[in-house]
Design an enzyme around this catalytic site. Sequence first.
Site, PDB file in Angstrom:
ATOM      1  CE  LYS A 104      -1.547 -19.196 -12.694  1.00 40.45           C
ATOM      2  NZ  LYS A 104      -0.421 -18.324 -13.065  1.00 40.45           N
TER       3      LYS A 104
HETATM    4  P1  NAD Z   1      -1.089 -17.581 -24.206  1.00 45.67           P
HETATM    5  O1  NAD Z   1      -2.380 -18.257 -24.072  1.00 45.67           O
HETATM    6  O2  NAD Z   1      -1.035 -16.159 -24.652  1.00 45.67           O
HETATM    7  O3  NAD Z   1      -0.143 -18.405 -25.212  1.00 45.67           O
HETATM    8  C1  NAD Z   1       0.086 -19.770 -25.071  1.00 45.67           C
HETATM    9  C2  NAD Z   1       0.789 -20.246 -26.323  1.00 45.67           C
HETATM   10  O4  NAD Z   1       1.158 -21.610 -26.144  1.00 45.67           O
HETATM   11  C3  NAD Z   1      -0.078 -20.196 -27.579  1.00 45.67           C
HETATM   12  O5  NAD Z   1       0.729 -19.823 -28.685  1.00 45.67           O
HETATM   13  C4  NAD Z   1      -0.544 -21.648 -27.752  1.00 45.67           C
HETATM   14  O6  NAD Z   1      -0.794 -21.983 -29.110  1.00 45.67           O
HETATM   15  C5  NAD Z   1       0.681 -22.374 -27.263  1.00 45.67           C
HETATM   16  N1  NAD Z   1       0.430 -23.736 -26.796  1.00 45.67           N
HETATM   17  C6  NAD Z   1      -0.617 -24.208 -26.081  1.00 45.67           C
HETATM   18  N2  NAD Z   1      -0.479 -25.522 -25.871  1.00 45.67           N
HETATM   19  C7  NAD Z   1       0.700 -25.871 -26.459  1.00 45.67           C
HETATM   20  C8  NAD Z   1       1.403 -27.086 -26.591  1.00 45.67           C
HETATM   21  N3  NAD Z   1       0.950 -28.217 -26.069  1.00 45.67           N
HETATM   22  N4  NAD Z   1       2.598 -27.070 -27.258  1.00 45.67           N
HETATM   23  C9  NAD Z   1       3.086 -25.928 -27.795  1.00 45.67           C
HETATM   24  N5  NAD Z   1       2.459 -24.754 -27.702  1.00 45.67           N
HETATM   25  C10 NAD Z   1       1.287 -24.732 -27.046  1.00 45.67           C
HETATM   26  O7  NAD Z   1      -0.368 -17.792 -22.789  1.00 45.67           O
HETATM   27  P2  NAD Z   1       0.808 -16.924 -22.150  1.00 45.67           P
HETATM   28  O8  NAD Z   1       0.214 -15.842 -21.323  1.00 45.67           O
HETATM   29  O9  NAD Z   1       1.817 -16.603 -23.198  1.00 45.67           O
HETATM   30  O10 NAD Z   1       1.416 -17.980 -21.116  1.00 45.67           O
HETATM   31  C11 NAD Z   1       2.306 -18.983 -21.552  1.00 45.67           C
HETATM   32  C12 NAD Z   1       2.992 -19.567 -20.331  1.00 45.67           C
HETATM   33  O11 NAD Z   1       3.673 -18.526 -19.639  1.00 45.67           O
HETATM   34  C13 NAD Z   1       2.057 -20.208 -19.304  1.00 45.67           C
HETATM   35  O12 NAD Z   1       2.745 -21.292 -18.683  1.00 45.67           O
HETATM   36  C14 NAD Z   1       1.855 -19.103 -18.298  1.00 45.67           C
HETATM   37  O13 NAD Z   1       1.513 -19.624 -17.015  1.00 45.67           O
HETATM   38  C15 NAD Z   1       3.249 -18.506 -18.286  1.00 45.67           C
HETATM   39  N6  NAD Z   1       3.303 -17.136 -17.784  1.00 45.67           N
HETATM   40  C16 NAD Z   1       2.599 -16.136 -18.381  1.00 45.67           C
HETATM   41  C17 NAD Z   1       2.712 -14.838 -17.894  1.00 45.67           C
HETATM   42  C18 NAD Z   1       2.022 -13.690 -18.565  1.00 45.67           C
HETATM   43  O14 NAD Z   1       2.293 -12.546 -18.178  1.00 45.67           O
HETATM   44  N7  NAD Z   1       1.190 -13.922 -19.564  1.00 45.67           N
HETATM   45  C19 NAD Z   1       3.502 -14.583 -16.761  1.00 45.67           C
HETATM   46  C20 NAD Z   1       4.215 -15.625 -16.186  1.00 45.67           C
HETATM   47  C21 NAD Z   1       4.117 -16.897 -16.709  1.00 45.67           C
END
Ligand code: NAD
Length: 414
Positions: A104
């Site tokens: 990471k």
């Molecule tokens: P992103 O940045 O596209 O979206 C994050 C979302 O969470 C946004 O809508 C933001 O407004 C919201 N957010 C941020 N802080 C917040 C809070 N305190 N309370 C409520 N909402 C909040 O990110 P993403 O890629 O969708 O990733 C989201 C999660 O999924 C992360 O934990 C990431 O590690 C995990 N993840 C993502 C992927 C991927 O393919 N993108 C894969 C595995 C895991």
Amino acid sequence: MANNSFQEVLDRLEDVNKYLNLPPPIYNRLRCPRRSLIVSLPVRMDNGEVKYFEGYRVHYNTARGPAKGGIRYHPNVNLNEIITLAALMTWKCAIVDLPFGGAKGGIACDTTKMSRDEIKGLTRRYTHEIFMLIGPESDILAPDMYTDEQVMAWIMDTYSTIKGYSVPGVVTGKPVCIGGSLGRKTATSQGLVTVLLEAIKHIGLSQKELTVSIIGFGNVGAAAADILSEKGLKIVGLADSKAAIYNPKGLDIKAVKRHKAEKKSLAGFKDAEQVSIDELIGLKCDVLIPAAVEGQINVKNANTVKARIIAEGANDPTTREADKILNDKGVLILPDILANAGGVVVSYFEWVQDIQRYFWHEDEIQKRLEGIMTKAFKHVLTISQDRKTDMRTAAMILGVGRVAEASAVRGLYP
Ligand code: NAD
């Protein structure tokens, strides 16, 4: 993320070792990251000043293959968090049986207050500073919170410029025109839905009558809302970083998306009640999907959860204490290391396609993704039934067990 999040990783490893009984040299190896790099990144800002940012890249374990993991840009990024997420990536890749280790990276920065040029400068300098660790054979990067395919394109370009030729396989989640894979954008959510629907089938519920709340409306949360509502489930609650909205009759996802695009927030969406994020966690729904930040389901709100199933789209959204409360309440938790593995599965497909310079059709990708996620779910479910454990412990038994096996068979050097 809680400051002691890595302690939770260690505590969970200790829990799972009660089932695995690993030899001390192997167990102790799994308790520490293989390598952690901290870099200082000077960036010329638009006003002419040079500002320094701190960045990280951690390889947690590489016994099963090259390190693989996303990078996040967020003000709260710190080494403890990155080590935690790298450990989770290690177990996750092993659970879905990919030939990868876990990594990471991240930079402590607030991209919402930066221009595109500043983010580009920061990304290029970060790539340069971690150059010695990354590459298709050693460490492959991907998007995570507040990074996207444009950021991946800049990393690929910087790396390729230094090498002197195009190296698409150094990152996944990049635009299709430079070697990205079809299906990668929605892969995490597709995988999450596959696992969720298998779980719904397993506990004998009918998917048509189910209500869902999703915390986080970004890559993972918004795509999950789309796919689930297409499948006939009713999305009743949504939250982003600024607001949470709830309508027990169901939200019109297209209208919510239009509102979010226009206002940059869910706040003020008119066909719903405005609630706090903590309130939303406790409001009635059958399925709760945390898809934002770590530790959001914790000891303060776990008791209020009404959902029958929690499907973890985010990494590490449920604290260990909350896990215990929820398991005692009989909530079925589909853990992050299984439920959100769809993204890394299609990243693996992207890496394979880049290396072979031979690209697959989208239906091929979707079919293979569904096959891998279904197989992993069934494997974890069988372990949980055989060992009488919750799904997280079962997933850890599978993932940690596979990493331990690879470490043992490779042996100690020198
Ligand atoms: P992103 O940045 O596209 O979206 C994050 C979302 O969470 C946004 O809508 C933001 O407004 C919201 N957010 C941020 N802080 C917040 C809070 N305190 N309370 C409520 N909402 C909040 O990110 P993403 O890629 O969708 O990733 C989201 C999660 O999924 C992360 O934990 C990431 O590690 C995990 N993840 C993502 C992927 C991927 O393919 N993108 C894969 C595995 C895991």
